[in-house]
Motif scaffolding. Structure first.
Motif, short mmCIF file in Angstrom:
data_model
loop_
_atom_site.label_atom_id
_atom_site.label_comp_id
_atom_site.label_asym_id
_atom_site.label_seq_id
_atom_site.Cartn_x
_atom_site.Cartn_y
_atom_site.Cartn_z
N LEU A 210 3.91 5.58 -5.69
CA LEU A 210 3.69 5.70 -7.13
C LEU A 210 2.77 6.89 -7.43
CD1 LEU A 210 3.08 1.95 -8.17
CD2 LEU A 210 5.01 3.38 -8.88
N ALA A 211 1.71 7.02 -6.62
CA ALA A 211 0.75 8.11 -6.83
C ALA A 211 1.45 9.46 -6.66
CB ALA A 211 -0.42 7.99 -5.87
N ASN B 98 3.79 1.51 -1.23
CA ASN B 98 4.33 1.63 -2.59
C ASN B 98 3.32 2.30 -3.52
OD1 ASN B 98 6.71 0.38 -1.94
ND2 ASN B 98 6.10 -1.64 -2.68
N GLY B 99 2.05 1.90 -3.40
CA GLY B 99 1.00 2.51 -4.22
C GLY B 99 0.93 4.00 -3.96
N MET B 100 1.06 4.38 -2.69
CA MET B 100 1.06 5.81 -2.34
C MET B 100 2.29 6.50 -2.94
SD MET B 100 0.04 5.53 1.66
CE MET B 100 -1.61 5.04 2.19
N LEU C 205 3.45 10.14 -9.72
CA LEU C 205 2.59 10.51 -10.85
C LEU C 205 2.16 11.96 -10.74
CD1 LEU C 205 0.17 7.47 -11.32
CD2 LEU C 205 1.70 8.42 -13.05
N ASP C 206 1.84 12.37 -9.51
CA ASP C 206 1.33 13.73 -9.29
C ASP C 206 2.45 14.74 -9.09
OD1 ASP C 206 -1.20 12.72 -9.52
OD2 ASP C 206 -1.54 12.54 -7.36
N VAL D 24 0.84 -1.20 0.00
CA VAL D 24 0.00 0.00 0.00
C VAL D 24 0.88 1.25 0.00
CG1 VAL D 24 -1.78 1.27 1.25
CG2 VAL D 24 -1.87 -1.24 1.17
#
Lengths: 315, 278
Positions: B135-136, B131-133, B139-140, B129
């Motif tokens: 990546l986000a 890692n997902g944050m 991206l931003d 999770v």
């Protein structure tokens, strides 16, 4: 009936491309099956918003959750058997419980996976997803509906499971047919029996309705493309009219669409009912059409079940 | 490297002690919960919430905030204590831990507790999770940093190593994970139950920047976070050597207090040892 066949996977890819074009918050994850799930099309067009996690479904769901709680609308794809079974606890803990905005779009569901056999034939995935609070479960009937379902779940905030097949399926709706999450559609009106189904079994039920008509039986075909939340209103309206019901699904009759329908009817409007689906067993290798016959997922099975429930109606 | 003045260090040490007292009070009031694993990373979470991380308690969803993921969700009490002391919710509410209707669940719940970024409790899921944050944030193009606290026993869950691969593959230098290396799990010492060593080599082999510290030394914790923030192209893991139950003599190194609340006598002794004036 003479059917035109459509690919649900192709429509999934088309829908993702359209959504990806309009919305930069949409990201797509796959676990080394992007060429099969067709998320590869999105990957080609929007490489910066596509993440392959490798063969690691638990991590697929966890990473998807992290992106989702950071404001992304996340599509996570792999085969249905892995997308639900391999990482059920990750979906429960990191997606369903925290209400993460993740859309699990699984392909290769059901017995029609064919030659790969039981290890790859998801016949329990609807059951697994239906059991989770917050999770929506959508089983589109054909390609056109797959496209609409994918667009609809992108607009919905919260976890969704969309179940697609590998093989091309008969086209039973049109691009203009209405689609709304949680809303069943009556595809053919009738008065003697309700045939409630999802996925490619809708086409099988339409075939059954044709053959029943020859025998003077008027069957109503309900496309219950949203298995959860179930459209109780449409279901009850149909069964109140016909007085009996047959459910049909390319899934185990244990805890799939049939069980969802039975749960409503048993408590609110008991009526003679039969469930067509795979029994409590694993699948096996074979051609899709052969397997559909072997496991009783046929118009003949639906028709004979319909005749049986009609006989059982109280007079 | 920043030289932290003595006052800052003393303030943080006092805060860590305060959080430890909250843990004792909370688990005593609940008569259940996990004091041992909370006390072992009290210093780490104090450094994060009161020095390292940027966030706005009055605006919990501020988009540029740094984020904390408690992968070992059972160690929720000290997390809640940190959130309350940081201003996310009233300190008085801490005593509602585990009570019916409380927003302080036995394990962190994103939908109920202000400041909790993700629900955890089933072990081995937090790093994915985080890692997902990460990546986000990339991206931003945000400078947000993601901190993830892992239990050492929890590393026996295979998903951690899937996540370890992903973080280095995607060069998530905005992700910093801590291992609360207290060397104990429910059934006994980690090296007896299922050995984790050589732990440093494992993380190195997965492509991570590895830092080893004493997890009860405030300066070392702050230095490690600063070093992690300066590393480009790789995630950092801080293996923090800790003592389970740290700060309370009879809880230190005691497996028994993994998931057991103190009784009345233990409660008084524990608070006294932690400097509470009774």
């Amino acid at each position: 009936m003479k059917w035109v066949y459509t690919s649900q996977r192709k429509e999934y890819a088309n829908a993702l491309l359209d959504i990806g074009q309009k919305r930069t918050d949409v990201v797509v994850l796959d676990a080394d099956l992007s060429s099969s799930t067709r998320t590869s099309e999105f990957a080609k067009k929007f490489p910066e918003r596509f993440f392959n996690v490798g063969i690691a479904e638990q991590n697929l769901m966890g990473t998807a959750a992290g992106l989702a709680v950071s404001g992304k609308t996340v599509f996570a794809s792999t085969f249905a058997v892995f997308a639900t079974g391999r990482c059920w606890d990750q979906i429960r803990q990191s997606i369903a419980y925290p209400n993460s905005n993740v859309k699990i779009v699984a392909t290769h569901a059901g017995i029609t996976v064919g030659g790969d056999g039981a290890s790859h034939q998801a016949l329990e995935d609807i059951a697994l997803m239906r059991a989770l609070p917050n999770m929506y479960v959508i089983v589109p009937a054909d390609g056109a509906e797959a496209y609409k379902a994918v667009k609809a779940v992108a607009e919905h905030v919260g976890p969704c499971y969309v179940r697609l097949g590998r093989s091309d399926v008969p086209m039973v709706t049109t691009v203009d047919s209405p689609f709304e999450i949680g809303r069943a559609t009556i595809i053919r009106e009738g008065t003697d029996v309700s045939l409630v189904s999802c996925g490619q079994m809708v086409a099988v039920c339409l075939d059954a309705a044709e053959s029943l008509q020859v025998k003077g039986i008027s069957a109503e075909v309900v496309n219950m493309s949203t298995v959860k939340p179930l459209d109780v209103e449409t279901l009850l309206r149909s069964v109140r009219k016909t007085g009996c019901v047959v459910t049909a699904e390319e899934h185990s009759i244990r805890s799939g669409l049939g069980s969802a329908v039975a749960c409503v009817l048993a408590q609110q409007y008991p009526a003679p009912m039969k469930m067509v689906g795979t029994p409590d067993c694993f699948g096996e290798s074979g051609e899709s059409a052969e397997l559909m016959c072997r496991y009783g997922l046929t118009a003949e099975e639906v028709s004979s079940s319909a005749e049986e429930v009609i006989r059982r109606k109280r007079t | 490297m920043t030289l932290y003045d003595e006052r800052t260090i003393q303030m943080l040490e006092a805060k860590a002690n305060l959080l430890r007292r909250h843990v004792i009070k909370m688990t005593y009031a609940a008569q259940s919960g996990h004091p041992g694993g909370s006390l072992s990373y009290a210093d780490i979470i104090t450094a994060l919430f009161f020095k390292v991380m940027r966030f706005r308690p009055q605006e919990p969803l501020w988009e540029d905030r740094d984020k904390f993921v408690l992968s070992k969700g059972h160690a929720a009490p000290v997390y809640y204590a940190a959130l309350a002391e940081a201003g996310y919710f009233p300190v008085e509410d801490l005593l509602s831990l585990r009570k019916l209707g409380s927003y302080l669940q036995g394990h962190p719940c994103r939908m109920k507790t202000p400041g909790v970024e993700i629900s955890t409790g089933s072990l081995g899921q937090g790093l994915s999770v985080a890692n997902g944050m990460g990546l986000a944030a990339k991206l931003d193009r945000r400078s947000s940093r993601i901190y993830c606290l892992l239990g050492d026993g929890e590393l026996q869950e295979g998903q951690n190593w899937e996540a370890a691969m992903l973080a280095s593959h995607y060069k998530l230098d905005n992700v910093t994970a801590f291992v609360d290396r207290n060397k104990m799990q429910i059934d006994g010492p980690t090296e007896q139950v299922m050995s984790l060593e050589p732990l440093v080599d494992k993380w190195k082999a997965f492509g991570w920047n590895v830092i080893e510290i004493n997890g009860h030394d405030m300066r070392q914790i702050l230095d490690a976070c600063e070093k992690a923030a300066g590393v480009m192209g790789r995630p950092t893991i801080i293996i923090a050597h800790t003592i389970k139950g740290k700060g309370v003599s009879f809880m230190e190194g005691a497996v028994a207090f993994h998931g057991k609340a103190p009784n009345a006598d233990e409660y008084r002794i524990a608070l006294r040892e932690l400097g509470e004036k009774i």
